[in-house]
Write an enzyme that holds these catalytic residues in place. Structure first.
Site, PDB file in Angstrom:
ATOM      1  N   GLU A  36      10.922  16.002  14.937  1.00  0.00           N
ATOM      2  CA  GLU A  36      11.516  15.909  13.600  1.00  0.00           C
ATOM      3  C   GLU A  36      10.823  16.960  12.725  1.00  0.00           C
ATOM      4  O   GLU A  36       9.606  16.901  12.533  1.00  0.00           O
ATOM      5  CB  GLU A  36      11.233  14.491  13.088  1.00  0.00           C
ATOM      6  CG  GLU A  36      11.740  14.158  11.722  1.00  0.00           C
ATOM      7  CD  GLU A  36      11.230  12.778  11.264  1.00  0.00           C
ATOM      8  OE1 GLU A  36      10.094  12.385  11.607  1.00  0.00           O
ATOM      9  OE2 GLU A  36      11.988  12.100  10.546  1.00  0.00           O
ATOM     10  N   GLU A  88      10.211   0.943  10.311  1.00  0.00           N
ATOM     11  CA  GLU A  88      11.229   1.962   9.990  1.00  0.00           C
ATOM     12  C   GLU A  88      10.560   3.308  10.215  1.00  0.00           C
ATOM     13  O   GLU A  88       9.822   3.788   9.359  1.00  0.00           O
ATOM     14  CB  GLU A  88      11.656   1.829   8.520  1.00  0.00           C
ATOM     15  CG  GLU A  88      12.255   0.486   8.148  1.00  0.00           C
ATOM     16  CD  GLU A  88      13.718   0.367   8.557  1.00  0.00           C
ATOM     17  OE1 GLU A  88      14.322   1.376   8.935  1.00  0.00           O
ATOM     18  OE2 GLU A  88      14.237  -0.753   8.503  1.00  0.00           O
ATOM     19  N   CYS A 112      14.181  10.730   6.434  1.00  0.00           N
ATOM     20  CA  CYS A 112      14.171  10.327   7.844  1.00  0.00           C
ATOM     21  C   CYS A 112      15.577  10.361   8.434  1.00  0.00           C
ATOM     22  O   CYS A 112      15.723  10.314   9.647  1.00  0.00           O
ATOM     23  CB  CYS A 112      13.573   8.942   7.971  1.00  0.00           C
ATOM     24  SG  CYS A 112      14.384   7.777   6.894  1.00  0.00           S
ATOM     25  N   LYS A 139       0.863  -1.179   0.000  1.00  0.00           N
ATOM     26  CA  LYS A 139       0.000   0.000   0.000  1.00  0.00           C
ATOM     27  C   LYS A 139       0.903   1.233   0.000  1.00  0.00           C
ATOM     28  O   LYS A 139       1.498   1.591   1.009  1.00  0.00           O
ATOM     29  CB  LYS A 139      -0.921   0.039   1.226  1.00  0.00           C
ATOM     30  CG  LYS A 139      -1.951   1.158   1.065  1.00  0.00           C
ATOM     31  CD  LYS A 139      -2.358   1.831   2.343  1.00  0.00           C
ATOM     32  CE  LYS A 139      -1.462   2.901   2.846  1.00  0.00           C
ATOM     33  NZ  LYS A 139      -1.306   4.113   2.019  1.00  0.00           N
TER      34      LYS A 139
END
Ligand code: NAD
Length: 509
Positions: free
Chosen positions: A412, A278, A313, A200
Site C-alpha cells: 500500500e 480495521e 485506506c 488513544k
C-alpha cells in the site's frame, strides 16, 4: 457534567494563513493541550509536540500521558459503564444527537484543527467533519433499535430469549489520516450500545480527538464515558499493550496498519477480548473496456486515488485497465493529475495538501524509484514539488506500464502515486486483484450488469465500489477481510461489534 467553551471566534470562509488559523483556534477554546480523563482535563509535566505537516510549525504541546493516567481512564470508564448500561437507548440517542449538533455548530473550528494537524485542504477537512458527524446522527438512530429474539427451545417446557447487551469498556486506537471520523465511527457505535471508551489517538493528530471529547462532555456524555489519552509516538506500544492485556477492557477497536493490528491480536489473547481490526488496504480499481465514458472512469479513479493525497485506506492502489482503452485512460488520468495544485491546506485553489511526515514521503519515493527501475514510465510527477513549499509535499504522480513485480503492486503506497496496469480479460484481472494479502476496498467500472455481479462476488475484499470511486457512507458497512482485518463500522452492523448476545432460558413453563 457541562463544559462551557469560551466564546467562539467568528470564522468566515476567507482563506486564512496557517498562522492566522492557529491563533484563531487558540482563542476559540476548542484547541486544548490536555488529555480528558473522567471528564477532567489532564495535563502533565512531560509533553510532546504536534506539528503542522505543511509548515513544520509547532501547533501545540500535548501532555504525554503515562500508564498511571491510562489506568485511571480505564477505572473511570468502568465506573461510567455501570451507569451508562442502565440508561435507555432513547437517552443515549439524545446525547448523540446533541453531540452531533455541537459538532456541526463548531464544524469550521474542527475543520481548521484537522487542516492544521493533518494538512488536508480545508475543503476536505470540512467534508471530514460532516462525515464524522454523520456517525453520531446515524448511531443516535440505532441506539433504540437494539433488538433481541424470542426463541423456540427443543424442550417443550422451556422458553428462551436472546438479548443483546453492551460489552463494557472499549479501548480504541486510531490513526492520523481521518482524525475526526476514525473517532466518531467507533465512539458513536459504542455509546449507542451503552459502552464506554478509552481512546488513544495518533500522536500526529491528537487535537481533533481532544476537541471532540470536549464537545461530547458539553453534549452531556457522562464523565468517564469517553476518555482521551494522548501519548507520544514512543509511548504507543506500551499503551497498546496495556489496553490489550487489561481484563477490565472488554473490547479493543483498532484502525491502523496490519503489522500493529496483528501485534494487538497476539497481545489480546491473554484476556480473550473482542476485537475489531480495521487495517491496511491495497485496493484494485478495475476498468473494463465497456465503460460508456473513459474520461468519467478516469475521473472516478482520480478521486479514489488522490483524495487526501492518497492517504486513505480505501484509496485505489492498483489501477487495472483493459488493453483496448488503456492508452486513452492513461492520457485522461495524466491530464487530471496535471491539473492538481499542491500546497498548504488553507491556501486558495489548493487541491492537494502535504503528506503527513518524512516517513510517508520516503515510502512514496521508494515506490516511485522501484517502479522506474522496473520499466514503469513516469508521465507526471515523480518528484517532490518543484518549488520548495515545505519538506512533505509530493507531486501527484501517474506511472504507466506498472507490473506485479513492482512495490506499488504488492504494498500500500499511502501516497499520491497512481500505477496503471494493463489487463486482457476478466479471469486474469480478478486473479491479479486477489493476489495480495489485503482485502479492504475494491472498485469495478463496467456497464455490463452480469459482469459487475460476477466480478464483485469473486473479489476477496470487504467493499466493492461499482462505477464510483467514493464508497464511504455512515449507512454502509465499512471493513475488510484477510489482512485488512475484521469487524464492520457504520451501518446497522456497526453497533453489533459493541454488543454481546445473552441467552435467557425459562424452565418448567
Ligand atoms: P499505525 O498502525 O502505525 O498507527 C495507527 C495507530 O496505532 C496510531 O494511533 C499509533 O500510535 C498506534 N500504534 C503504533 N504502534 C503501536 C503499537 N505497537 N501498539 C499499539 N498501538 C500502536 O498506522 P499508520 O501507518 O499511522 O496509519 C496508516 C495505516 O492505517 C494504513 O495502513 C491504513 O490503510 C490504515 N487505515 C485503515 C483504515 C480502515 O478503516 N481499515 C482506516 C484508516 C487507516
Amino acid at each position: 457534567r457541562t463544559v462551557t467553551l469560551q466564546t467562539r471566534v467568528p470564522f468566515n470562509r476567507r482563506m486564512l494563513s496557517s498562522a492566522e488559523a492557529l491563533s484563531n483556534m487558540k482563542r476559540s477554546g476548542l484547541l486544548k493541550e490536555c488529555g480528558i480523563i473522567n471528564g477532567e482535563e489532564r495535563t502533565s509535566a512531560t509533553t510532546f509536540e504536534v506539528f503542522n505537516p505543511a509548515s513544520q510549525a509547532i501547533i501545540a504541546r500535548v501532555p504525554d500521558l503515562n500508564l498511571a493516567d491510562l489506568d485511571e481512564a480505564i477505572a473511570g470508564s468502568e465506573t461510567a459503564f455501570a451507569q451508562l448500561r442502565r440508561t435507555t437507548g432513547f437517552e443515549r440517542a439524545a446525547m448523540l444527537q446533541k453531540w452531533n449538533e455541537l459538532m456541526l455548530k463548531h464544524s469550521e473550528e474542527l475543520a481548521t484543527i484537522i487542516t492544521l494537524e493533518n494538512g488536508k485542504p480545508i475543503a476536505e477537512a470540512r467534508g471530514e467533519v460532516a462525515y464524522a458527524a454523520s456517525f453520531l446522527s446515524w448511531f443516535a438512530g440505532e441506539a433504540p433499535r437494539v433488538y433481541g429474539d424470542v426463541l423456540a427451545p427443543s424442550n417443550a417446557l422451556n422458553r428462551a430469549l436472546a438479548i443483546k447487551q453492551p460489552v463494557g469498556v472499549v479501548g480504541m486506537i486510531t490513526p492520523w489520516n481521518f482524525p475526526a471520523a476514525m473517532i466518531t465511527r467507533k465512539v458513536a457505535a459504542a455509546l449507542a450500545a451503552g459502552c464506554t471508551s478509552v481512546v488513544k489517538p495518533d500522536a500526529s493528530t491528537p487535537l481533533t480527538a481532544i476537541a471532540l471529547a470536549k464537545l461530547a462532555l458539553e453534549a452531556g456524555v457522562p464523565s468517564g464515558a469517553l476518555n482521551v489519552v494522548p501519548v507520544s509516538r514512543d509511548g504507543a506500544a506500551e499503551v497498546g499493550k496495556k489496553l490489550s492485556i487489561d481484563r477490565r477492557v472488554r473490547k479493543l477497536s483498532f484502525t491502523g496498519s496490519t503489522a500493529v493490528g496483528k501485534l494487538l491480536m497476539q497481545q489480546s489473547a491473554s484476556s480473550l477480548k473482542k476485537l475489531s481490526l480495521e487495517l491496511g488496504g491495497n485496493a484494485p480499481f478495475i476498468v473494463f473496456d465497456d465503460v460508456p465514458d473513459v474520461a468519467a472512469a478516469a475521473a472516478a479513479a482520480a478521486v479514489s486515488k488522490f483524495r487526501s493525497s492518497g492517504q486513505t485506506c480505501v484509496c485505489a492502489n492498483r489501477i487495472f485497465v483493459q488493453s483496448s482503452i488503456y492508452d486513452e485512460f492513461v492520457e485522461r488520468l495524466t491530464d487530471i493529475a496535471q491539473g492538481f495544485t499542491v500546497g498548504e491546506g488553507f491556501a486558495e485553489g489548493i487541491t492537494h495538501g502535504p503528506l503527513i511526515d518524512e516517513r510517508a514521503l520516503a515510502k512514496v519515493e521508494r515506490h516511485v524509484a522501484d517502479a522506474a527501475a522496473l520499466g514503469g514510465e513516469i508521465l507526471v510527477g515523480g518528484t517532490r514539488t518543484a518549488i520548495d513549499i515545505g519538506p512533505n509535499f509530493y507531486q501527484p504522480t501517474v506511472i504507466s506500464g506498472a507490473t506485479s513485480a513492482m512495490a506499488i503492486a504488492g504494498e500500500e503506497t499511502f501516497g499520491p502515486v497512481a500505477g496503471i496496469f494493463k489487463f486482457e480479460d476478466e479471469d486474469e484481472v480478478v486473479r491479479e486483484a486477489n493476489s495480495v494479502d489485503a482485502g479492504l476496498a475494491s472498485y469495478v467500472m463496467s456497464r455490463d450488469v452480469s459482469r459487475v455481479f460476477r466480478v464483485a462476488e469473486r473479489l476477496d475484499f470487504g467493499m466493492v465500489g461499482v462505477n464510483t470511486g467514493l464508497i464511504s457512507d455512515c449507512a454502509v458497512p465499512f471493513g475488510g477481510v484477510k489482512d485488512s482485518g475484521f469487524g464492520r463500522e457504520g451501518s446497522k452492523f456497526g453497533i453489533d461489534e459493541y454488543l454481546s448476545v445473552k441467552a435467557i432460558t425459562f424452565g418448567g413453563v
